[in-house]
Write an enzyme that holds these catalytic residues in place. Structure first.
Site, short mmCIF file in Angstrom:
data_model
loop_
_atom_site.label_atom_id
_atom_site.label_comp_id
_atom_site.label_asym_id
_atom_site.label_seq_id
_atom_site.Cartn_x
_atom_site.Cartn_y
_atom_site.Cartn_z
N GLU A 290 1.17 -1.54 0.33
CA GLU A 290 0.13 -0.09 0.28
C GLU A 290 0.47 1.21 -0.07
O GLU A 290 0.84 2.43 -1.13
CB GLU A 290 -0.83 -0.12 0.69
CG GLU A 290 -2.39 -0.94 0.98
CD GLU A 290 -3.37 -0.75 2.35
OE1 GLU A 290 -2.82 0.24 3.39
OE2 GLU A 290 -4.06 -0.71 1.93
N LYS A 425 -14.07 -0.73 -4.08
CA LYS A 425 -14.92 -0.69 -2.84
C LYS A 425 -15.64 0.13 -3.37
O LYS A 425 -17.31 -0.05 -3.12
CB LYS A 425 -14.14 0.86 -2.02
CG LYS A 425 -13.21 -0.19 -0.14
CD LYS A 425 -13.60 0.84 0.34
CE LYS A 425 -11.53 -0.01 0.96
NZ LYS A 425 -11.15 1.04 2.05
O1 LIG Z 1 -9.09 0.74 9.93
P1 LIG Z 1 -9.78 0.48 8.65
O2 LIG Z 1 -10.71 1.80 8.38
O3 LIG Z 1 -10.89 -0.15 9.06
O4 LIG Z 1 -9.38 0.07 7.30
C1 LIG Z 1 -8.40 -1.03 7.34
C2 LIG Z 1 -7.92 -0.81 6.10
O5 LIG Z 1 -9.17 -1.27 4.81
C3 LIG Z 1 -8.91 0.35 4.02
O6 LIG Z 1 -9.48 -0.26 2.90
C4 LIG Z 1 -7.26 0.09 4.09
O7 LIG Z 1 -6.78 -0.29 2.28
C5 LIG Z 1 -6.34 -0.01 4.90
O8 LIG Z 1 -4.84 0.75 4.72
C6 LIG Z 1 -6.91 -0.40 5.98
O9 LIG Z 1 -5.93 -0.53 6.82
#
Ligand SMILES: O=P(O)(O)OC[C@H]1O[C@H](O)[C@H](O)[C@@H](O)[C@@H]1O
Length: 448
Positions: A290, A425
């Site tokens: 990432e 998403k």
């Molecule tokens: O902690 P959150 O906001 O649920 O995110 C959880 C994960 O999903 C996202 O899509 C990002 O790409 C990640 O960098 C992150 O660690």
């Protein structure tokens, strides 16, 4: 005192001294940009000082919450995805019993720990509900944004199970929410329902958050020593910030991998010889993938478990397209020794190993593989870890995080954002009919 070290001596035939001198200057400049906070993404650098500058009151609350979970729960369900679970899982696997959930309570002494919300598979979730069964359990829901779909779905289901079992009020006392200090659906829910909450600091991105409550609460529940973990990270920080290039393993690692990238090695394979490092590889893949994979640039991070994968991926690494270099994470000293015994008839032909311990065999496999892959034109780098304990894991986490920042700046990207993750998403929300995505739905459905 022993320490985590980076060693590229086995790759010397691929890297000239002149290249190192040239890249040293670039890497040192990148380090300056990182520590002076003058580069892209500089509002996400809270992790740099975290090992020495963290919220001590919250740290004490984490330990108290861990104690409570240990005393009132047979199972902890950790709900999170990406940076919100990989660090904890990597650490618990690295530090605790290799069969943590399966050994007897007498050996483990702490709750079983399972992970949910890291996929959308109903089969997985149903299976996990069966595993938890009627036993006493708690939930740590972790989401920095507080809006990620996968953990939100899993949380709804486990929250319902908790409320059914204990009633709403008691259930709320078994839910621990780790999220933003002010915003997001999870924060609102936690405030509304009165869950104990822990904070993911604004300036620490998910993949850099293992040393915040995100990682620390589940790690503490597992019985690992989070003080020692922070001490190790502080030691890693000290070296990364203050050592000159020659003794700076983080900056050297960043430099060497970029030399190799510029020679066409666009895949890095992180290899381990201990199954307990599998999730360390997964954590590393997210950190580097990432951080660096953007603007049509980057080194693709892959990971293998050896010798296991030598019997599946070994052929390709030895002899396939020459795209990769390999970084072996080597545990120098294991405290598990099994000596191979002599057998009278030697039907399996293993008597030549009699009297040797298995770690000697494992290390011989590793050394032989490093030479074979080097001969196959796969440059081999090494990260040596003296022992599998909290202190060295702290050093290791920090070294990799710091190197990632430096490496991203050498590459010329913003290592601290992840704009590409949003594309899937948006499509998923449009196909699910989420309010706000209506205009995309018809067009996407036509393409299916
Ligand atoms: O902690 P959150 O906001 O649920 O995110 C959880 C994960 O999903 C996202 O899509 C990002 O790409 C990640 O960098 C992150 O660690």
């Amino acid at each position: 005192m022993a320490k985590v070290t980076f060693d590229y001596s086995k790759a010397s035939k691929f890297i000239s001294d002149d290249e190192v001198v040239a890249m040293k200057k670039i890497a040192e400049d990148a380090k300056e940009v990182l520590v002076n906070k003058s580069g892209a993404g500089n509002d996400f650098l809270g992790w740099i000082d975290l090992p020495v500058d963290y919220d001590k009151d919250e740290f004490a609350r984490i330990k108290a919450a861990a104690k409570k979970i240990q005393s009132d729960s047979e199972v902890l369900v950790v709900i999170g995805i990406g940076g919100s679970y990989l660090g904890a899982r990597a650490a618990i696997d690295f530090l605790r019993h290799g069969f943590y959930n399966n050994v007897s309570k007498e050996i483990r002494k702490t709750p079983e720990i399972y992970y949910a919300g890291n996929s959308i598979s109903p089969a997985y979730l149903k299976g996990l509900l069966d595993v938890v069964g009627d036993r006493d359990f708690s939930v740590n829901i972790i989401s920095k944004s507080g809006t990620t779909t996968e953990p939100a779905i899993a949380f709804r289901i486990f929250k319902e199970k908790l409320e059914k079992k204990y009633g709403k009020e008691e259930a709320a006392k078994r839910i621990y929410a780790t999220t933003d200090k002010a915003k997001g659906a999870l924060k609102n829910l936690a405030t509304e329902e009165g869950y104990e909450s822990f904070v993911v600091p604004d300036d620490v991105g998910g993949r850099f958050s293992v040393l915040t409550a995100v990682g620390l609460l589940p790690i503490a529940v597992s019985g690992a020593d989070i003080d020692k973990l922070m001490e190790g990270a502080a030691s890693g920080r000290e070296k990364a910030l203050n050592n000159t290039f020659e003794d700076n393993d983080a900056v050297k690692y960043a430099a060497i991998r970029n030399i190799l990238l510029r020679k066409g090695k666009s895949i890095e394979i992180t290899a381990n010889y201990e199954p307990s490092l599998h999730y360390f590889g997964e954590w590393w893949k997210q950190l580097y993938g990432e951080s660096e994979g953007k603007d049509q640039k980057g080194i693709f991070p892959a990971a293998v478990d050896l010798t296991t994968d030598l019997h599946s991926m070994g052929q390709f690494i030895q002899d396939g397209s020459r795209l990769m270099f390999e970084t072996v994470v080597n545990i120098e000293k294991t405290d598990a020794d099994i000596v191979i015994q002599e057998e009278a008839d030697d039907l399996d032909g293993l008597n030549y190993l009699a009297g040797k311990d298995m770690d000697f065999v494992n290390k011989s496999a590793m050394n032989g593989t490093i030479l074979a892959h080097t001969d196959g034109n796969v440059p081999n780098l090494m990260v040596n870890v003296p022992e599998q304990n909290e202190f060295y894991l702290g050093e290791l986490f920090y070294m990799y995080e710091f190197a990632c920042g430096v490496s991203g700046y050498i590459l010329g990207v913003n290592p601290f954002n992840q704009p590409g993750v949003e594309s899937y998403k948006k499509n998923m929300f449009a196909l699910l009919g989420k309010p706000g995505y209506e205009d995309m739905t018809a067009e996407l459905q036509k393409r299916l």
